[in-house]
Design a protein around this motif. Structure first.
Motif, short mmCIF file in Angstrom:
data_model
loop_
_atom_site.label_atom_id
_atom_site.label_comp_id
_atom_site.label_asym_id
_atom_site.label_seq_id
_atom_site.Cartn_x
_atom_site.Cartn_y
_atom_site.Cartn_z
N UNK B 18 0.78 -1.22 -0.03
CA UNK B 18 -0.11 0.01 0.06
C UNK B 18 0.77 1.39 0.01
N UNK B 20 3.80 1.52 -1.05
CA UNK B 20 4.47 1.60 -2.56
C UNK B 20 3.46 2.15 -3.19
N UNK B 21 2.29 1.77 -3.36
CA UNK B 21 1.06 2.49 -4.29
C UNK B 21 0.93 3.95 -4.01
N UNK B 22 1.17 4.20 -2.86
CA UNK B 22 0.82 5.47 -2.10
C UNK B 22 2.03 6.40 -2.78
N UNK B 24 4.36 6.09 -5.41
CA UNK B 24 4.30 6.17 -6.60
C UNK B 24 3.17 7.22 -7.15
N UNK B 25 2.25 7.20 -6.25
CA UNK B 25 0.76 7.94 -6.54
C UNK B 25 1.22 9.37 -6.46
N UNK B 28 3.63 10.23 -9.30
CA UNK B 28 2.98 10.53 -10.57
C UNK B 28 2.23 11.96 -10.42
N UNK B 31 5.04 14.56 -10.97
CA UNK B 31 5.48 14.42 -12.32
C UNK B 31 4.62 15.62 -13.35
N UNK B 69 -10.62 19.48 -0.27
CA UNK B 69 -9.47 18.85 0.49
C UNK B 69 -8.30 19.77 0.58
N UNK B 78 -4.55 14.08 -8.17
CA UNK B 78 -5.37 13.19 -7.59
C UNK B 78 -6.73 13.55 -6.99
N UNK B 81 -8.84 13.56 -10.06
CA UNK B 81 -9.39 12.12 -10.20
C UNK B 81 -10.67 11.85 -9.24
N UNK B 82 -10.58 12.29 -8.06
CA UNK B 82 -11.43 12.11 -7.06
C UNK B 82 -12.98 12.93 -7.52
N UNK B 85 -14.43 11.15 -10.56
CA UNK B 85 -15.25 9.84 -10.10
C UNK B 85 -16.37 10.17 -9.00
N UNK B 87 -19.42 10.59 -8.44
CA UNK B 87 -20.86 10.21 -9.38
C UNK B 87 -21.91 11.07 -8.90
#
Ligand SMILES: [Zn+2]
Lengths: 296, 191
Positions: B18, B20-22, B24-25, B28, B31, B69, B78, B81-82, B85, B87
């Motif tokens: 997790x 690791x995912x954070x 890279x997030x 990203x 960048x 936020x 991010x 992206x939030x 999404x 909806x």
């Protein structure tokens, strides 16, 4: 690296998942036909084998019907959890998918171990194990509640911030990887692969009724989990497949509901309420051993 | 390994991947908004040449609703992206939205963090949570209406007069029917 950081939309992820699921089924059917030809050549293509395989696909049909009814609710629970309770935002990209697959594979290990270790979970999972044969069609032999238990083991991933569609994609990847393991055609793969990944050999052990192989090799993709957690067994002797008590039927309805029939039967005949509770929370091996004791 | 140790080890493995995912997030997101000096010049030239009176946002206040936020500015990807999404927000739209607003307020002293709201004007929403009011009495245009790259948008922040206290920075993205940004305008308001 670009490939891993490129952002996807939820729809693209969903499309990828559906694509893998569908095409994998086509590939699996192709491989199953190859397996059948091999059994024909070896003169092992019996009436029972044929009936068992037909039953496998019929249970798959019944399973798909159930999933069609519950899918929206299942996805809704994930989306609701993700939208309201997630604690981080992970981007929808390849990195997140890879990390999610590893975590989902570990979650699968625990879910699978759970299914083997209590009567309630086993009632559905026994369907997958009750075939005395071992081929690709067995991979598609599902029990009525096989979709239900993954919910609890994968929902935490939505809390961690993985988008539900990424979680579903990871679940599918773990699932289709294992599909290919259900075969007797491949004996052993090169050593490094056998060391890290779940393989046909490891998974034959999981389906075995040989005493030393019971409740071993729960892994989905990585056999490492079993090796770490002490549930690993190496395939050293020929395996016999199936469950205790034996099912001895290729009737799809009997196959599909056998787990629940056995459980209800056992609960009905249980001598005490404590015994009933144990039937639900203890391993089915315990119930089997108790019954053997009583017969003596 | 006993059951407890196995579960404990599993939790550690989950946290590891997790993390690791954070990691890279965040990378990203960083960048996406890398500064490049060459585009900065283009952006600056445009500010100088275009008359900014014609595209004033009116009336004196705008009320927007959407996602909010407090984030490091490099994590804006991010939040987008939030937002994309979200909806329930998009279902509340009466018709295809013409503008989407990005409001940065309560900037940290080092200008690395802000309360960020990405949202629509509440006029275009049939229902919304808590709206945020933007006072548009006084503002300075940082970038006039045009198409900009991420880099150009980031560089616009360099035009801010940091000797004054910044109340907010506002990006107004004009959208076409399919929801793609056709042009952007950036404003700053000082206290
Ligand atoms: Zn199993």
């Amino acid at each position: 690296m670009e490939l891993l950081t490129q952002l996807f939309t939820p729809n693209e992820i969903w499309g990828l998942e559906a694509w893998i699921d569908d095409w994998f089924f086509v590939i699996a059917i192709g491989l199953f036909i190859v397996e059948c030809l091999r059994y024909v050549v070896k003169k092992q293509f019996t009436k029972n084998f044929f009936g068992d395989s037909v039953a496998n696909f019929v249970t798959l049909g019944m399973f798909i019907l159930i999933v069609a009814v519950v899918a929206a609710t299942y996805a809704g629970i994930f989306l609701y959890t993700y939208n309201h309770f997630r604690i981080t935002d992970l981007p929808l990209n390849g990195w997140s998918i890879l990390c999610c697959i590893v975590i989902a594979d570990l979650a699968y290990y625990w879910e699978h171990r759970f299914l083997h270790k209590n009567g309630f979970g086993w009632a559905t999972h026994t369907v997958h194990h009750s075939s005395p044969h071992f081929n690709i069609s067995v991979a598609y032999r599902h029990g009525p509640l096989d979709w239900f238990f993954p919910l609890f083991f994968h929902l935490p991933l939505a809390l961690l911030g993985f988008h539900p569609f990424i979680i579903f994609l990871a679940e599918i990847v773990v699932q289709v990887f294992q599909t290919l393991l259900h075969t007797e055609t491949i004996k052993k793969l090169p050593r490094p692969i056998e060391a890290i990944f779940n393989t046909p050999s490891h998974h034959r052990v999981h389906h075995a009724t040989n005493k030393q192989y019971l409740d071993k090799n729960y892994a989905g993709i990585f056999i490492i989990w079993d090796k770490m957690f002490g549930t690993f067994a190496q395939e050293n002797e020929p395996v016999t497949y199936g469950v205790y008590p034996r099912l001895n039927s290729v009737n799809p309805l009997k196959v599909f509901f056998s787990g629940y029939l056995t459980l209800i039967n056992r609960l009905w005949r249980a001598p005490t309420w404590g015994y009933r509770l144990n039937l639900l929370v203890k391993s089915p091996t315990w119930a089997w051993q108790e019954e053997q004791k009583q017969k003596k | 390994m006993n059951l407890f140790s196995a579960i404990f080890t599993s939790v550690i493995i989950v946290v590891l991947f997790w993390g690791l995912a954070l990691f890279q997030g965040n990378n990203a997101a960083a960048q996406e908004i890398n500064l490049s000096p060459s585009t900065q010049i283009i952006a600056r030239n445009k500010v100088a040449t275009i008359d900014n009176k014609s595209d004033k946002i009116a009336p004196d206040t705008i009320r927007i609703a959407g996602v909010r936020k407090r984030i490091p500015l490099h994590n804006i990807g991010q939040l987008w992206q939030h937002f994309n999404q979200h909806s329930t927000l998009h279902q509340a739209l009466k018709k295809a939205p013409q503008k989407v607003y990005v409001l940065y307020s309560a900037l940290s002293n080092n200008y690395q963090q802000a309360d960020v709201v990405i949202g629509y004007d509440i006029i275009s929403l049939s229902q919304f949570d808590k709206p945020y009011t933007i006072d548009t009495h006084q503002y300075t245009e940082l970038l006039p209406v045009d198409k900009y790259t991420e880099t150009q948008l980031t560089n616009a922040w360099k035009e801010i007069d940091y000797s004054k206290k910044v109340a907010y920075v506002l990006e107004v993205h004009a959208l076409n029917l399919s929801g793609k940004t056709t042009s952007t305008q950036v404003f700053v308001s000082y206290n």
